[in-house]
Scaffold this motif. Structure first.
Motif, short mmCIF file in Angstrom:
data_model
loop_
_atom_site.label_atom_id
_atom_site.label_comp_id
_atom_site.label_asym_id
_atom_site.label_seq_id
_atom_site.Cartn_x
_atom_site.Cartn_y
_atom_site.Cartn_z
N ASP A 163 -10.76 -2.06 -4.14
CA ASP A 163 -11.66 -1.93 -5.29
C ASP A 163 -11.00 -1.05 -6.35
N MET A 164 -11.76 -0.74 -7.38
CA MET A 164 -11.23 0.13 -8.42
C MET A 164 -11.23 1.57 -7.91
N PRO A 165 -10.48 2.46 -8.60
CA PRO A 165 -10.48 3.86 -8.17
C PRO A 165 -11.91 4.41 -8.16
N PRO A 166 -12.33 5.02 -7.09
CA PRO A 166 -13.76 5.29 -6.91
C PRO A 166 -14.32 6.42 -7.77
N LEU A 167 -13.52 7.30 -8.28
CA LEU A 167 -14.12 8.39 -9.06
C LEU A 167 -14.31 8.03 -10.53
N ARG A 168 -13.93 6.81 -10.90
CA ARG A 168 -14.26 6.35 -12.26
C ARG A 168 -15.76 6.20 -12.38
N LYS A 169 -16.25 6.43 -13.56
CA LYS A 169 -17.70 6.45 -13.73
C LYS A 169 -18.32 5.06 -13.57
N ASP A 170 -17.56 4.01 -13.81
CA ASP A 170 -18.16 2.68 -13.70
C ASP A 170 -18.11 2.15 -12.27
N PHE A 171 -17.58 2.93 -11.35
CA PHE A 171 -17.70 2.56 -9.94
C PHE A 171 -19.01 3.11 -9.43
N ARG A 172 -19.87 2.22 -8.96
CA ARG A 172 -21.18 2.66 -8.49
C ARG A 172 -21.22 2.62 -6.98
N ILE A 173 -21.83 3.65 -6.39
CA ILE A 173 -22.07 3.60 -4.95
C ILE A 173 -23.14 2.56 -4.68
N LYS A 174 -22.99 1.85 -3.58
CA LYS A 174 -23.95 0.81 -3.24
C LYS A 174 -25.34 1.42 -3.10
N GLY A 175 -26.32 0.75 -3.68
CA GLY A 175 -27.70 1.18 -3.51
C GLY A 175 -28.11 2.33 -4.38
#
Lengths: 176, 165, 433, 386
Positions: A163-175
């Motif tokens: 996936d994309m780098p997780p600390l970017r703001k547009d990466f959302r945690i599921k749920g």
């Protein structure tokens, strides 16, 4: 009476300390501004902390200057913050000093902002070897490519992370 | 010679402990004694009252169904859900009360801090194991029961070392 | 209760047990008894008390307690009794089992724990039984790619080799399974098999950690074999015999440990290394190489290797007692008769209790003192584990090759000088015989 | 074919620039990792040339990764039970640092009695963490008694923490604005008695472990991290102090009441594994000393908590606050955009910084030294994941 005296002493000590730290930060900021002028921007100055913002091109120069002239010899952390509104990623190096006893409590936040669509920054690994894992973590967590870093690769994330780098703001945690 | 004295000292220290009292708490037979009835919170003063954070106890006559506990838990464990109860209370118009899933609860006690009506406290009971996951979900009526806990053992420090007794 | 099945009935349980007993009895009478009787035609029967011991006589003797004694007396002088029960395998295995239990309890006490507690109500004395049953019922996992014949054979080889060492240890004068003239050499020769077994097993496991552990075992055991052997050499010189019983007999006045303390020390240290016990448990160093050469062992394979290593512990403690602590010699504390005037009385029960012909006060005394000394040595070996960490392989090899060998050589020359100077020895000032 | 020494030198040099994969058939690759009893939730691959380690590649990230991202979805109070998870034994120190950062952003000061209580909790927490660490160091060296004694004596401190906060390990006690509750009745006497008894126990540790010649043999002169290297690698905590740098955040940048406490920064100059293993014990002595002073100087009554709203909004800005945890300086870089939830939380933890010394020290050492060096780094595997 005695208690009052000790308290007075303590407050005096505190004041002396604060003054000392103020003097230190003033001299530090002054020396940086005289040396680099407009290239370095002071963001804030608090007790024992100050943050300076440089452009990505001047990052290595400033770090080298801080290390050689003021004894900031290690990085407590290197991290990034994503600012999608400005389309920028801010990289912060929290620099501290072990060799200069005056600067023991002092931390300079050396920060720079890189373009978010193609984040690339010069690595400080040759100046501060201690940023090695921090930069590697920043690479995988925010996708900032560090030029000159020998191992821009996976470190903490799963081996099959696609996936994309997780600390970017547009990466959302599921749920969430 | 340093080596020999080192060994002898170690041997002496080790053998000395053979006659010391044993420290182990034999759990199912002995249970620890706790300070109070459990962790409670005083919303007027804004501080808690020290105590063990075990299973909750819910006072039905005080719960207003305001959901503050569930909101507090949302970001922590998501263990609290508000469910409908059959009872009719004057202060609880919607008739909803918290139901706690102890499979998720981390026993941080922030829900107790959040309750402004003295309705939710924590008790000393920490033995919540069950055979199925569904048994871990405590309904409001289960939460209303005050648990029995009889721990009598404390750490004591005597001439032959510390021990549980 | 949750532990019982819902359709459990105690009546069914009792019925099933009764049924089982009946089936076994029926099978015994129908099949096994005829087989025994047929085979007895072809087996020469022993002569006890001037009579041929036929099965009929055997059963009739069993009924009369006063006639049981000759059978027992006959039986304990057979070789099979010595090899299988005393002082052979069963006795050693019992001591090994007790050692394991005592070790766990002792370490627990030292570490402020309680140790085994629940199995057997009283301080968990049946813990070992429970563990053994557990190990028996566990699945044995053979790694894929393992060399299966060696993998299966190695634990059995380990136990039998350990039992072979035990067979050489005399517990009293004349009470030894194999009384050979080269007893000491035989003991060392058999002990030399252990690194081979460890290496074979670790190689057969087809895994990295056992391999490293096996190599370490090989290095360690070979490094300590030489000081081990050399430290026993002065004892041989002093007693001028290699027979272990003779060595013990030569110390009826002076124990060798008073003349050769350094050798006893070196022997003790090297036997710890032979046994792979802390501080020398490098082949099983769990923080570096998982469990060393025992990584792939499961179930009873592990149980057998544990049994073997504790048998070895008993054997080496016994060897230490024989070589340095005067064997079975000690002050006579058992009376001439077990119950005074018992075998002159007319009551058959008292006559039986007198164990006339069985009770030999000197032998019983010897066995008692041998056991006491062995238990003390075992205790010393156990207590070392509580206070010491594991040492590193290079320190271990350095200790073995440089320090202990040098110590034994120095002591060897000292003993030779003392003997030729006429101070100790058969004709010396301090006579040993 | 290069000789072994050259290879080790090269690997040492490279380990600063992160070692590259070496493909040599003669080397044996060994995993020291989650399936391995000697490491916890952490894996590193080592390559062996004979008995020498020539290559080390740490691979953290098994348990608590993505921790910082989770913080962005929760408000400051809800973050407290989450943040303490990586090192539950040292939970009070972790929450202490975060609370300091949030208080700095919000702009409040904690009542004086609250400051004392949370310093007390953090000292107890530090002691219990260090004992746990020491127990594992004992079992790593194969010293089973040294595993059981600290693990047992830790119960004394856990008991105190339970009385104080209501939970054995996941205390969630230090929160922004102070502490959750006041100290219970009769706590002072109990605390003094147990801490005094515990201090006596430390002598026994010296007798059986630190003065044991075999322990000395295994740890002295092993894994030498010189002062220059320590500074270059930016290690922290007891590892740094064992290398001769008297750096302790409690002393150099006193937070809360630590400037009123009289204590010394304990450090050693031998730079080896033994020093790294012994400095925490010296620290424990100082901690007992500090606890007694805290109990002594604590105001008899007063507020312990500044009342804050559950959804407290902090002013936009950023801050970096650090405390001295059991593993060294532990800093929280919190960025706020004015909402109740933090915009970005970055934890700079001691374990992650000390991890850098692991390949540096292990390269060129023997396999038998691996446990002695690895665990002497005062490294908690799960914390490095965050």
């Amino acid at each position: 009476m005695e208690k009052d005296k000790t308290q007075n002493n303590q407050t005096n000590l505190m004041e002396v300390k604060e003054e000392k730290s103020n003097l230190l930060s003033n001299s530090l900021i002054n020396s940086i501004t005289t040396n680099f002028g407009e290239q370095v921007k002071l963001v804030y100055k608090k007790e024992n902390r100050s943050k300076i913002m440089v452009s990505p091109e001047n990052l290595v120069e400033t770090a080298l200057y801080l290390r050689n002239n003021h004894g900031f010899d290690h990085a407590e952390s290197a991290s990034g913050t994503d600012y999608p509104a400005d389309n920028q990623i801010e990289i912060n190096y929290h620099l501290g000093s072990y060799s200069n006893t005056d600067y023991y409590p002092y931390i300079v936040v050396l920060s720079t902002r890189v373009d978010r669509s193609d984040p690339k920054s010069n690595s400080l690994i040759n100046i501060f070897p201690s940023v090695e894992y921090h930069e590697r973590e920043t690479y995988e967590m925010l996708g900032v490519y560090f030029l000159g870093h020998p191992r821009n690769e996976r470190f903490i994330l799963p081996e099959d992370w696609a996936d994309m780098p997780p600390l970017r703001k547009d990466f959302r945690i599921k749920g969430r | 010679m340093n080596t020999a004295t080192g060994f002898i000292k170690a041997l002496e220290s080790g053998t000395k402990h053979i006659v010391l009292k044993r420290f182990t708490l034999r759990y199912p037979e002995e249970k620890l004694k706790f300070v109070g009835d459990g962790y409670q919170f005083d919303p007027k003063k804004g501080v808690g009252i020290a105590g063990t954070r075990g299973r909750h106890i819910l006072f039905h006559d005080k719960c207003t169904g305001c959901q503050l506990c569930a909101i507090a838990c949302e970001g922590i464990a998501e263990a609290i859900t508000m469910v409908k109860v059959d009872e009719q209370w004057k202060q609880n118009k919607k008739s909803i009360m918290p139901q706690i899933d102890y499979g998720k609860c981390v026993f941080c006690g922030l829900c107790v801090d959040a309750c402004p009506f003295y309705a939710l406290y924590m008790t000393n009971d920490y033995e919540l194991s069950s055979f199925t996951k569904s048994h871990l979900i405590y309904t409001p009526s289960q939460l209303a029961v005050k648990p029995k806990y009889d721990g009598e053992v404390e750490i004591k420090i005597g001439s032959r070392g510390a021990y549980h007794g | 209760m949750g532990s019982l099945t819902p359709d459990f009935r105690f009546g069914n349980f009792v019925a099933s047990i009764v049924w089982l007993v009946l089936v076994v009895l029926a099978l015994f009478t129908v099949l096994i008894l005829p087989i025994i009787f047929f085979s007895l035609f072809y087996v020469p029967l022993p002569i006890v008390d001037g009579q041929v011991l036929t099965p009929y006589l055997f059963f009739s003797m069993m009924v009369d307690p006063s006639r049981t004694l000759p059978i027992v007396q006959f039986f304990i002088h057979t070789d099979i009794f010595r090899a299988a029960i005393f002082p052979g395998f069963a006795f050693a295995a019992l001591i090994a089992a007790v050692t394991i239990f005592v070790e766990r309890k002792l370490l627990a006490k030292m570490q402020l724990r309680v140790g085994p507690l629940y199995a057997g109500k009283v301080e968990g004395i049946f813990q070992l039984l429970a563990d053994g049953l557990k190990l028996l019922t566990k699945e044995i996992i053979v790694p894929s790619g393992a060399d299966k014949p060696i993998f299966w054979l190695a634990p059995i080889m380990f136990v039998s080799t350990a039992a072979a060492v035990v067979a050489l240890i005399p517990v009293a004068s004349g009470w030894v399974v194999a009384d050979v003239d080269v007893g000491l050499i035989a003991a060392f020769a058999i002990l030399g098999f252990f690194p081979l077994i460890a290496l074979l097993f670790s190689w057969a496991s087809n895994s990295k950690y056992p391999f490293i552990g096996g190599l370490r075992a090989l290095h360690q055991l070979i490094a300590f074999e030489i000081p081990f052997f050399l430290s026993a050499l002065p004892v041989v010189i002093l007693s001028s015999s290699l027979n272990l019983s003779d060595i013990a007999r030569s110390q009826n006045i002076f124990w060798n440990i008073f003349i050769l303390p350094i050798n006893a020390f070196v022997f003790f240290i090297s036997s710890l290394a032979e046994l792979e016990r802390i501080p020398f448990d490098l082949p099983e160093a769990e923080s570096e190489i998982v469990a060393g050469w025992l990584t792939e062992t499961t179930g009873m394979i592990y149980g057998l290797i544990q049994l073997g290593s504790y048998l070895k512990l008993y054997a080496l403690a016994g060897l230490f007692v024989i070589l340095f602590l005067g064997g079975w010699y000690g002050p006579q504390i058992f009376p001439q008769e077990l119950i005074p005037g018992a075998h002159e009385s007319n009551l058959p029960l008292l006559q039986m209790l007198a164990l006339d012909g069985l009770y030999n006060p000197i032998t019983v005394n010897s066995i008692f003192w041998f056991l006491v000394k062995t238990i003390v040595v075992i205790f010393l070996m156990l207590i070392i584990r509580g206070i010491n960490p594991r040492i590193r392989i290079d320190i271990l090899l350095h200790t073995g090759w440089y320090k202990l060998i040098v110590l034994t050589f120095i002591n060897l020359f000292v003993v030779l000088m003392l003997i030729y100077g006429g101070i100790i020895g058969p004709e010396g000032v301090i006579s040993i015989r | 074919m290069t000789s072994l020494e050259e290879k080790i030198d090269e690997a040492k040099r490279l380990s600063l620039q992160i070692t590259k994969e070496t493909d040599d058939d003669r080397l044996m690759t060994l995993s020291v990792g989650p399936q391995h009893p000697g490491s916890g939730h952490f894996r590193f691959t080592i390559k062996l040339d004979g008995d020498y380690i020539v290559f080390v590649d740490p691979d953290p990230g098994y348990v608590h990764r993505g921790h910082e991202k989770m913080c962005e979805y929760r408000n400051h109070f809800q973050n407290i039970p989450h943040l303490e998870r990586p090192v539950i034994h040292d939970s009070c120190n972790i929450t202490y640092a975060y609370s300091l950062a949030v208080e700095d952003l919000v702009g409040i000061t904690v009542p004086r009695r609250g400051q004392f209580i949370r310093a007390l909790a953090s000292e107890l927490s530090r002691l219990s963490y260090t004992l746990y660490w020491l127990a594992i160091y004992g079992i790593f060296l194969g010293h089973s008694t040294m595993f059981m004694w600290p693990a047992g004596d830790r119960e004394l401190l856990i008991d105190l923490l339970e009385r104080l906060s209501g939970a054995r390990v996941t205390n969630a006690f230090n929160i922004p604005g102070g502490v959750r509750n006041d100290i219970p009745y009769n706590f002072k006497e109990k605390c003094l008695a147990q801490v005094n008894y515990f201090e006596k126990r430390l002598k026994e540790y010296d007798n059986i472990f630190y003065n044991n010649p075999l322990v000395r043999q295994r740890t002295e002169g092993v894994g030498i991290l010189t002062k220059e290297d320590a500074i270059k690698l930016g290690v922290t905590g007891s590892v740094l102090r064992a290398s001769g740098v008297p750096f302790d955040v409690r002393k150099v940048e006193p937070y809360d009441v630590y400037n009123e406490i009289d204590f010394n920064v304990q450090y050693m100059k031998t730079c080896d594994s033994f020093a790294r293993a012994y400095v925490p014990v010296l620290d424990m002595r100082e901690s007992c000393h500090i606890i007694r002073q805290l109990l002594d100087k604590m105001p008899e009554s007063g507020d312990v908590r500044e009342k804050l709203q559950f959804n407290i909004k902090s002013s936009p800005g950023e801050t970096y606050k650090r405390v001295e945890s059991g593993r060294g300086a532990l800093g929280y870089h919190v960025v706020s955009d004015g909402t109740p939830k933090p915009y970005r939380v970055k934890a700079s933890v001691g374990s992650f910084r000390n991890l850098l010394a692991l390949p540096f020290l292990l390269t060129g050492s023997k396999l038998g030294d691996m446990p002695a060096i690895y665990w002497s780094l005062n490294y908690w595997p799960v914390e490095a994941d965050r």
